[in-house]
Scaffold this active site. Structure first.
Site, PDB file in Angstrom:
ATOM      1  N   TYR A   1      -3.422  38.954  -1.193  1.00 17.57           N
ATOM      2  CA  TYR A   1      -4.519  37.713  -1.650  1.00 17.57           C
ATOM      3  C   TYR A   1      -5.133  38.578  -3.059  1.00 17.57           C
ATOM      4  CZ  TYR A   1      -9.175  40.251  -0.858  1.00 17.57           C
ATOM      5  OH  TYR A   1     -10.165  40.566  -0.319  1.00 17.57           O
TER       6      TYR A   1
ATOM      7  N   LYS B   1      -3.906  44.887  -2.135  1.00 23.15           N
ATOM      8  CA  LYS B   1      -4.704  44.258  -1.635  1.00 23.15           C
ATOM      9  C   LYS B   1      -4.192  43.058  -0.282  1.00 23.15           C
ATOM     10  CE  LYS B   1      -8.260  40.904  -4.367  1.00 23.15           C
ATOM     11  NZ  LYS B   1      -9.468  41.520  -3.527  1.00 23.15           N
TER      12      LYS B   1
ATOM     13  N   LEU C   1      -9.226  49.913  -4.461  1.00 21.07           N
ATOM     14  CA  LEU C   1      -8.592  49.191  -4.605  1.00 21.07           C
ATOM     15  C   LEU C   1      -9.214  49.086  -6.477  1.00 21.07           C
ATOM     16  CD1 LEU C   1      -6.942  46.348  -4.175  1.00 21.07           C
ATOM     17  CD2 LEU C   1      -9.635  45.098  -4.733  1.00 21.07           C
TER      18      LEU C   1
HETATM   19  N1  PMP Z   1     -12.376  46.820  -3.581  1.00 22.94           N
HETATM   20  C1  PMP Z   1     -12.245  45.837  -2.433  1.00 22.94           C
HETATM   21  C2  PMP Z   1     -12.308  46.637  -1.091  1.00 22.94           C
HETATM   22  C3  PMP Z   1     -12.604  44.546  -2.464  1.00 22.94           C
HETATM   23  O1  PMP Z   1     -12.553  43.614  -1.699  1.00 22.94           O
HETATM   24  C4  PMP Z   1     -12.639  44.297  -4.123  1.00 22.94           C
HETATM   25  C5  PMP Z   1     -12.923  42.955  -4.382  1.00 22.94           C
HETATM   26  N2  PMP Z   1     -12.185  41.814  -2.971  1.00 22.94           N
HETATM   27  C6  PMP Z   1     -12.922  45.302  -5.105  1.00 22.94           C
HETATM   28  C7  PMP Z   1     -12.842  46.314  -4.618  1.00 22.94           C
HETATM   29  C8  PMP Z   1     -12.666  44.215  -6.341  1.00 22.94           C
HETATM   30  O2  PMP Z   1     -12.192  43.941  -6.956  1.00 22.94           O
HETATM   31  P1  PMP Z   1     -12.028  42.950  -8.137  1.00 22.94           P
HETATM   32  O3  PMP Z   1     -12.543  43.552  -9.243  1.00 22.94           O
HETATM   33  O4  PMP Z   1     -11.155  43.295  -8.524  1.00 22.94           O
HETATM   34  O5  PMP Z   1     -12.380  41.517  -7.666  1.00 22.94           O
END
Ligand code: PMP
Length: 287
Positions: free
Chosen positions: A33, A151, A207
């Protein structure tokens, strides 16, 4: 107002949108996602989210449901139809619905990926009261699988982490592995000491946040240095400031970690400045 959502080529009222019970995301958590923020009716960091989606798909040998240009068009259309000024677009791609439940991946020639998108209206997202107060976090053990750089929709542990935080009367949790902070349940984690922003380096352990990449790029504009390395909860507790980043919270100050207040317990000036720069630059670059 009933939302209009997108499912496999169709724009439908949310009450009519359906996905098969054999969909592999439902049965196996076999899906990925992205969440893209909307400010002023425009998409923030769309290219970054599209690139990360392509990477997640590739890492899992999953087919892309359509081109990036088509994805952009769907995002824009949903934002327009649903009249979103501030909010989010959620996108999910799954390995599709095979004829039966089977651990083995279905033949991609026979089973097409499922593509679902929907909007979430969040008026006041940028002018969030939480950002003025800061958030409190606890630390919890990181027991997730080893490919957190992908993700996936396997969000049970992050969800449990949020519940542990709620039970402890705080806002979120930072996960710790082998004594070092990996990231927040749904965000990347940072502390600031002097002129330096410290955050864990990219690897399969976390991530690769799209907001993280942008904020580290903007750090120079805030006359700050960046150090990407492992850090402990104790080090973050002894810092001047701390914050988290994600597409939906932007830069959010952290004012307490495991009961220890940072500085005077109010959001720090540098985290707030980074938030300001991030919002300003992102609005300028929004599409
Ligand atoms: N780490 C994790 C585990 C997350 O779920 C998210 C957001 N989905 C992020 C970091 C931040 O990523 P982003 O800045 O791309 O939203």
């Amino acid at each position: 107002m009933t939302r209009t959502v997108y499912v496999n080529g169709e724009y439908l009222p949310e009450t009519e949108a359906k996905v098969s019970i054999f969909d592999r995301a439902f049965l196996m958590g076999d899906g990925v996602y992205e969440v893209t923020s909307v400010l002023d009716g425009k998409l923030i960091d769309f290219d970054g989210h599209a690139a990360r989606l392509a990477r997640s798909l590739k890492e899992l040998d999953m087919q892309a449901p359509c081109t990036t240009e088509e994805l952009l068009e769907i995002h824009r259309k949903l934002v327009e139809i649903n009249g979103i000024e501030e909010g989010m677009v959620y996108l999910q791609v799954t390995r599709g619905a095979a004829a039966d439940r089977d651990f083995v991946f279905p033949d991609p020639e026979e089973v097409k990926p499922t593509l679902v998108l929907f909007t979430q209206n969040k008026p006041g997202l940028a002018d969030s009261p939480a950002a003025k107060k800061g958030i409190k976090v606890i630390s919890i053990e990181d027991v997730r699988w080893g490919r957190r750089d992908i993700k996936t929709v396997q969000l049970l542990y992050p969800s449990m982490g949020k519940m542990m935080a709620k039970k402890a009367g705080v806002d979120d949790a930072w996960m710790v592995e082998d004594g070092f902070v990996t990231e927040g349940t749904s965000n990347n984690a940072y502390f600031i000491k002097g002129n330096k922003i410290v955050t864990r380096a990219l690897s399969n352990d976390i991530l690769h946040g799209i907001t993280r990449a942008a904020v580290l790029r903007f750090a120079a504009e805030a006359q700050m240095e960046v150090e990407e390395r492992n850090f402990t909860i104790a080090e973050a507790q002894a810092a001047d400031e701390a914050f988290i980043t994600s597409a939906s919270t932007f830069v959010m100050p952290v004012v307490e970690i495991d009961g220890a207040a940072l500085g005077d317990g109010a959001p720090g000036p540098r985290a707030l400045r980074l938030r300001e720069i991030y919002l300003e630059e992102s609005r300028k670059a929004a599409i």
